[in-house]
Design a protein around this motif. Structure first.
Motif, PDB file in Angstrom:
ATOM      1  N   SER A   4       0.844  -2.892   3.868  1.00  0.00           N
ATOM      2  CA  SER A   4       0.073  -3.929   3.189  1.00  0.00           C
ATOM      3  C   SER A   4      -0.881  -4.579   4.188  1.00  0.00           C
ATOM      4  O   SER A   4      -0.526  -4.828   5.338  1.00  0.00           O
ATOM      5  CB  SER A   4       1.002  -4.988   2.600  1.00  0.00           C
ATOM      6  OG  SER A   4       1.942  -4.402   1.730  1.00  0.00           O
ATOM      7  N   LEU A  10       0.962  -8.088   0.576  1.00  0.00           N
ATOM      8  CA  LEU A  10       2.385  -7.758   0.707  1.00  0.00           C
ATOM      9  C   LEU A  10       3.161  -8.214  -0.520  1.00  0.00           C
ATOM     10  O   LEU A  10       4.007  -7.471  -1.044  1.00  0.00           O
ATOM     11  CB  LEU A  10       2.942  -8.405   1.973  1.00  0.00           C
ATOM     12  CG  LEU A  10       4.419  -8.157   2.294  1.00  0.00           C
ATOM     13  CD1 LEU A  10       4.634  -8.100   3.794  1.00  0.00           C
ATOM     14  CD2 LEU A  10       5.325  -9.249   1.706  1.00  0.00           C
ATOM     15  N   ASP A  13       2.377  -5.949  -3.343  1.00  0.00           N
ATOM     16  CA  ASP A  13       2.956  -4.620  -3.145  1.00  0.00           C
ATOM     17  C   ASP A  13       4.455  -4.577  -3.418  1.00  0.00           C
ATOM     18  O   ASP A  13       5.021  -3.489  -3.597  1.00  0.00           O
ATOM     19  CB  ASP A  13       2.682  -4.133  -1.713  1.00  0.00           C
ATOM     20  CG  ASP A  13       1.258  -3.625  -1.538  1.00  0.00           C
ATOM     21  OD1 ASP A  13       0.606  -3.338  -2.570  1.00  0.00           O
ATOM     22  OD2 ASP A  13       0.802  -3.511  -0.388  1.00  0.00           O
ATOM     23  N   SER A  21       5.113  -2.805   1.530  1.00  0.00           N
ATOM     24  CA  SER A  21       5.548  -4.147   1.939  1.00  0.00           C
ATOM     25  C   SER A  21       6.496  -4.070   3.123  1.00  0.00           C
ATOM     26  O   SER A  21       6.376  -4.849   4.088  1.00  0.00           O
ATOM     27  CB  SER A  21       6.236  -4.864   0.773  1.00  0.00           C
ATOM     28  OG  SER A  21       5.340  -5.129  -0.273  1.00  0.00           O
ATOM     29  N   VAL A 127      12.062 -10.192   0.467  1.00  0.00           N
ATOM     30  CA  VAL A 127      11.320  -9.277  -0.401  1.00  0.00           C
ATOM     31  C   VAL A 127      12.240  -8.692  -1.469  1.00  0.00           C
ATOM     32  O   VAL A 127      11.867  -8.598  -2.645  1.00  0.00           O
ATOM     33  CB  VAL A 127      10.669  -8.155   0.435  1.00  0.00           C
ATOM     34  CG1 VAL A 127      10.100  -7.065  -0.465  1.00  0.00           C
ATOM     35  CG2 VAL A 127       9.568  -8.727   1.325  1.00  0.00           C
TER      36      VAL A 127
END
Length: 228
Positions: A4, A10, A13, A21, A127
């Motif tokens: 990313s 990010l 993604d 990411s 994430v």
């Protein structure tokens, strides 16, 4: 797969190219603070909107009938402000503890094949858990569509209790409220992180990504079954 380009990409993604990411996080661990901060902010936004719009007389009547054992002093604490603070603290505490445990688990589980530090895995865990933000937005949309007539313990559409609507006094209420409907997505993102950051095979990556979640909820369910 390329990384990313920046922290904003990010976040995008995470939904369209998770591996990009994680490649970016591998190169720029500090970029993980953006999804972490959004995970911490979204409960404030959702519960603030919830308690500013819900019919509190209706809600408090349901909560009081479900918790008849409350004394007068405890019942007096059933105010929009108090309940909002409690819900926000519960959500943030649960998310931070989940991130810490996931980071520790992934660090230990992958240490033999590819050593990464705790805080790098903490960024990766942010994430993995980031789809919970979508759950908050979906919960807000549901609140609006249902004309604000949604009880607080079933307001989170990312929880199983958002479907079951078990009252607080039910023995499975806590378990159902904690069980995320987006769990398969969390596991897929964990799987992508392990495959991107380590040389482990797909089967090993899937076990590592799913084991902490499945173990936690299975053990908790067994405790409830034994206790009741």
């Amino acid at each position: 797969m390329t990384a990313s380009r920046n922290p904003l990409v990010l976040v995008l993604d995470i939904f369209r190219a998770p591996s990009a990411s994680f490649i970016a996080l591998h190169q720029h661990g500090s970029w993980g603070w953006q999804p972490f901060i959004l995970l911490m902010i979204s409960p404030f936004l959702f519960w603030g909107a919830y308690f500013s719009s819900v019919n509190f007389d209706w809600l408090s009547g349901i909560l009081l009938s479900d918790a008849a054992q409350l004394n007068s002093e405890q019942a007096a604490l059933l105010t929009p402000e108090t309940l909002m603070v409690v819900e926000i603290i519960n959500d943030i505490t649960a998310r931070v503890m989940t991130l810490l445990m996931l980071a520790l688990w992934f660090m230990l589980a992958t240490r033999a094949s590819q050593a990464h530090g705790f805080w790098k895995w903490f960024a990766a865990a942010s994430v993995m858990l980031f789809p919970a933000v979508l759950g908050d937005f979906a919960s807000y949309a549901s609140l609006t569509l249902n004309q604000n007539a949604v009880v607080s313990y079933a307001a989170d559409l990312n929880s199983l209790n958002g479907l079951l609507k078990l009252p607080l006094s039910h023995p499975w209420s806590g378990w159902a409220s904690a069980f995320p409907l987006l769990l398969p997505w969390y596991i897929v993102l964990g799987y992508a992180a392990v495959l991107t950051w380590t040389p482990l095979e797909r089967g090993q990556a899937l076990v590592i990504a799913s084991l902490p979640w499945l173990s936690y909820f299975i053990i908790w369910a067994l405790v409830i079954l034994i206790a009741h």
